[in-house]
Design a protein around this motif. Structure first.
Motif, PDB file in Angstrom:
ATOM      1  N   ASP A 171      51.083 -55.929   1.225  1.00 47.96           N
ATOM      2  CA  ASP A 171      51.909 -57.007   0.911  1.00 47.96           C
ATOM      3  C   ASP A 171      50.321 -57.983   0.073  1.00 47.96           C
ATOM      4  O   ASP A 171      50.979 -59.237  -0.241  1.00 47.96           O
ATOM      5  N   GLY A 172      49.704 -57.189  -0.705  1.00 46.41           N
ATOM      6  CA  GLY A 172      48.404 -57.926  -1.867  1.00 46.41           C
ATOM      7  C   GLY A 172      47.281 -58.460  -0.767  1.00 46.41           C
ATOM      8  O   GLY A 172      46.735 -59.078  -2.312  1.00 46.41           O
ATOM      9  N   ARG A 173      47.176 -58.337   0.114  1.00 52.13           N
ATOM     10  CA  ARG A 173      46.162 -58.910   0.104  1.00 52.13           C
ATOM     11  C   ARG A 173      44.757 -57.882   0.135  1.00 52.13           C
ATOM     12  O   ARG A 173      44.697 -56.758   0.365  1.00 52.13           O
ATOM     13  N   SER A 174      43.979 -58.142   0.287  1.00 45.96           N
ATOM     14  CA  SER A 174      42.727 -57.522   0.023  1.00 45.96           C
ATOM     15  C   SER A 174      41.025 -58.309   0.395  1.00 45.96           C
ATOM     16  O   SER A 174      40.781 -59.698   0.324  1.00 45.96           O
ATOM     17  N   GLY A 175      40.150 -57.192   0.151  1.00 43.58           N
ATOM     18  CA  GLY A 175      38.655 -57.856   0.746  1.00 43.58           C
ATOM     19  C   GLY A 175      37.735 -56.337   0.500  1.00 43.58           C
ATOM     20  O   GLY A 175      37.424 -55.447   0.188  1.00 43.58           O
ATOM     21  N   ALA A 176      36.230 -57.454   1.313  1.00 41.87           N
ATOM     22  CA  ALA A 176      35.081 -56.360   1.134  1.00 41.87           C
ATOM     23  C   ALA A 176      34.528 -56.251   3.050  1.00 41.87           C
ATOM     24  O   ALA A 176      34.861 -56.999   2.972  1.00 41.87           O
ATOM     25  N   GLU A 177      33.951 -55.506   3.248  1.00 46.42           N
ATOM     26  CA  GLU A 177      34.050 -54.788   4.187  1.00 46.42           C
ATOM     27  C   GLU A 177      32.414 -55.605   5.103  1.00 46.42           C
ATOM     28  O   GLU A 177      32.531 -56.219   3.735  1.00 46.42           O
ATOM     29  N   GLU A 178      33.372 -56.789   5.452  1.00 45.52           N
ATOM     30  CA  GLU A 178      32.040 -58.019   5.925  1.00 45.52           C
ATOM     31  C   GLU A 178      31.030 -57.459   6.954  1.00 45.52           C
ATOM     32  O   GLU A 178      30.208 -58.401   7.567  1.00 45.52           O
ATOM     33  N   GLY A 179      31.020 -56.341   7.703  1.00 45.58           N
ATOM     34  CA  GLY A 179      30.456 -56.442   8.874  1.00 45.58           C
ATOM     35  C   GLY A 179      28.938 -56.191   8.285  1.00 45.58           C
ATOM     36  O   GLY A 179      28.308 -55.877   7.463  1.00 45.58           O
ATOM     37  N   GLU A 180      28.475 -56.196   9.654  1.00 39.09           N
ATOM     38  CA  GLU A 180      27.140 -56.280  10.194  1.00 39.09           C
ATOM     39  C   GLU A 180      26.150 -54.826   9.381  1.00 39.09           C
ATOM     40  O   GLU A 180      27.345 -54.056   9.835  1.00 39.09           O
ATOM     41  N   CYS A 181      25.256 -54.660   8.594  1.00 40.26           N
ATOM     42  CA  CYS A 181      24.507 -53.681   8.606  1.00 40.26           C
ATOM     43  C   CYS A 181      23.325 -53.537   8.634  1.00 40.26           C
ATOM     44  O   CYS A 181      22.771 -54.169   8.878  1.00 40.26           O
ATOM     45  N   GLY A 182      23.234 -51.849   9.307  1.00 37.32           N
ATOM     46  CA  GLY A 182      21.541 -51.315   9.999  1.00 37.32           C
ATOM     47  C   GLY A 182      21.050 -50.762   9.001  1.00 37.32           C
ATOM     48  O   GLY A 182      21.796 -51.117   7.811  1.00 37.32           O
ATOM     49  N   PRO A 183      20.104 -50.887   8.871  1.00 40.67           N
ATOM     50  CA  PRO A 183      18.763 -50.340   7.925  1.00 40.67           C
ATOM     51  C   PRO A 183      19.423 -49.010   7.292  1.00 40.67           C
ATOM     52  O   PRO A 183      20.123 -48.941   7.852  1.00 40.67           O
ATOM     53  N   PRO A 184      18.951 -48.684   6.005  1.00 42.56           N
ATOM     54  CA  PRO A 184      19.118 -46.858   5.558  1.00 42.56           C
ATOM     55  C   PRO A 184      18.629 -46.024   6.120  1.00 42.56           C
ATOM     56  O   PRO A 184      17.461 -46.515   7.337  1.00 42.56           O
ATOM     57  N   LEU A 185      19.067 -45.136   6.600  1.00 43.18           N
ATOM     58  CA  LEU A 185      18.909 -44.013   7.127  1.00 43.18           C
ATOM     59  C   LEU A 185      17.148 -43.331   7.104  1.00 43.18           C
ATOM     60  O   LEU A 185      16.685 -43.063   5.929  1.00 43.18           O
ATOM     61  N   GLY A 186      16.498 -42.950   8.507  1.00 43.52           N
ATOM     62  CA  GLY A 186      15.311 -42.713   7.738  1.00 43.52           C
ATOM     63  C   GLY A 186      14.086 -43.196   7.538  1.00 43.52           C
ATOM     64  O   GLY A 186      13.352 -42.175   7.201  1.00 43.52           O
ATOM     65  N   VAL A 187      14.555 -44.929   7.703  1.00 41.01           N
ATOM     66  CA  VAL A 187      13.506 -45.588   7.513  1.00 41.01           C
ATOM     67  C   VAL A 187      12.250 -45.723   8.917  1.00 41.01           C
ATOM     68  O   VAL A 187      11.205 -45.961   9.353  1.00 41.01           O
ATOM     69  N   LEU A 188      13.668 -46.588   9.925  1.00 38.78           N
ATOM     70  CA  LEU A 188      12.882 -47.480  11.283  1.00 38.78           C
ATOM     71  C   LEU A 188      13.893 -46.584  12.449  1.00 38.78           C
ATOM     72  O   LEU A 188      14.428 -46.443  12.489  1.00 38.78           O
ATOM     73  N   GLU A 189      12.598 -45.950  12.769  1.00 38.33           N
ATOM     74  CA  GLU A 189      12.885 -45.529  14.152  1.00 38.33           C
ATOM     75  C   GLU A 189      13.415 -46.378  15.488  1.00 38.33           C
ATOM     76  O   GLU A 189      13.187 -47.308  15.468  1.00 38.33           O
ATOM     77  N   GLY A 190      14.150 -45.825  15.707  1.00 41.37           N
ATOM     78  CA  GLY A 190      15.168 -47.116  17.222  1.00 41.37           C
ATOM     79  C   GLY A 190      16.572 -48.399  16.262  1.00 41.37           C
ATOM     80  O   GLY A 190      16.567 -48.278  16.623  1.00 41.37           O
ATOM     81  N   ALA A 191      16.310 -47.473  14.995  1.00 41.96           N
ATOM     82  CA  ALA A 191      17.203 -48.929  14.586  1.00 41.96           C
ATOM     83  C   ALA A 191      18.525 -49.105  15.343  1.00 41.96           C
ATOM     84  O   ALA A 191      19.154 -47.937  15.402  1.00 41.96           O
TER      85      ALA A 191
END
Length: 317
Positions: A171-191
């Motif tokens: 129907d013509g609607r669109s957007g970008a994912e706006e959900g919360e994002c965690g840190p990159p993989l391999g950086v912070l243990e227990g993320a």
């Protein structure tokens, strides 16, 4: 004597230049072999076949960066999970050498292997992150992982530092994912990696991509995402299908002037026109009963039956 001295110096200079040229050629041959090995490793790690499900189509595009000695570590993947749902991932390893390509393989294999331990996207990214941290590698990777239930159209998403994906509806609607994002993989243990939930309806498309597709010397990230969003809108509105959209996005990647990998993974809900629901994409938090996004008035889907609590405080499925 003066001319003989000059001739001796000239001969020595030519000999030296010849030796340096031979060394340069040998070094170039070694480096070219490294690039060829990295490219072969990249391609060998990508899936040879994509899962199939009634009413859904997947399509991919991929161009490795191997200009000069520049080799990246982007990947995409799609596979059937033990519970019958489809796992999809796309990501980008920091660095542009053979080590990045090898690390990409570790991440992709880790995600597939741990999908047999947990199928919750947030839990899966968290376990993969801890595994990579334990390996002590100096590299890290951004990643988006999604779990698609073809029976309901429910799409659950967790991101690890990765750029947002694009969605569009018939129907013509669109957007970008706006959900919360965690840190990159391999950086912070227990993320922890929060999970958002979407419901795809007939005609909807989702575009997962890496930054090499939408960012480069001639194109900013915001503008690149805007152009992909426009392509997704046109495709969803006209019902052109996943393959056409993947090709269009990759043509955009050719114009950004990048020297990075470019990877795209398309999810398209292509049910028959006679079976189409009112076109929409319901979006909201993972928790059952959470409020939908203001831009998406349709209520989100109810969660599947809850299982034991996961590491993010949510109840795993």
């Amino acid at each position: 004597m003066f001319r003989a001295h000059d001739a001796d110096e000239g001969d020595a200079l030519l000999t030296r230049l010849g030796a340096l040229t031979a060394q340069a050629r040998e070094l170039a041959k070694v480096q070219r072999s490294r690039v060829e090995l990295a490219v072969a490793l990249q391609r060998g790690m990508l899936p040879q076949e994509l899962p199939e499900a009634p009413g859904f189509r997947l399509a991919v595009g991929y161009v490795p960066a191997h200009r000069g000695l520049y080799v990246g570590g982007d990947w995409y993947d799609a596979f059937t999970m033990p519970d019958g749902r489809i796992g999809l991932s796309i990501g980008d390893v920091q660095g542009h050498n053979i080590e990045a390509a090898a690390f990409m393989g570790q991440v992709r294999v880790g995600l597939r292997a741990l999908a047999h331990v947990t199928n919750d996207p947030g839990e899966l990214l968290a376990r993969t992150n801890d595994l990579l941290v334990s390996l002590g590698a100096d590299l890290f990777a951004t990643c988006t992982f999604l779990r698609l239930d073809p029976a309901t159209g429910v799409l659950e998403c967790a991101r690890a530092g990765h750029i947002p994906h694009i969605w569009a509806t018939a129907d013509g609607r669109s957007g970008a994912e706006e959900g919360e994002c965690g840190p990159p993989l391999g950086v912070l243990e227990g993320a922890e990696y929060p999970v958002t939930c979407h419901r795809l309806t007939a005609g909807s498309v989702v575009v997962l991509l890496t930054d090499g597709v939408v960012e480069g010397p001639s194109l900013s990230l915001d503008e690149g995402l805007r152009r992909v969003r426009g392509l997704a809108e046109i495709n969803a509105g006209a019902g052109l299908g996943a393959r056409v959209l993947a090709d269009g996005v990759m043509r955009l990647a050719d114009r950004v002037g990048h020297e990075d990998d470019a990877a795209v993974l398309i999810i398209s809900h292509e049910a028959d026109a006679g079976q189409r629901q009112p076109p929409s994409i319901a979006r909201g938090p993972r928790e059952a009963g959470g409020p939908p996004s203001p831009a998406d008035p349709a209520p989100g889907p109810a969660d599947p039956p809850a299982g034991p609590p996961g590491r993010n405080g949510r109840r795993g499925v």
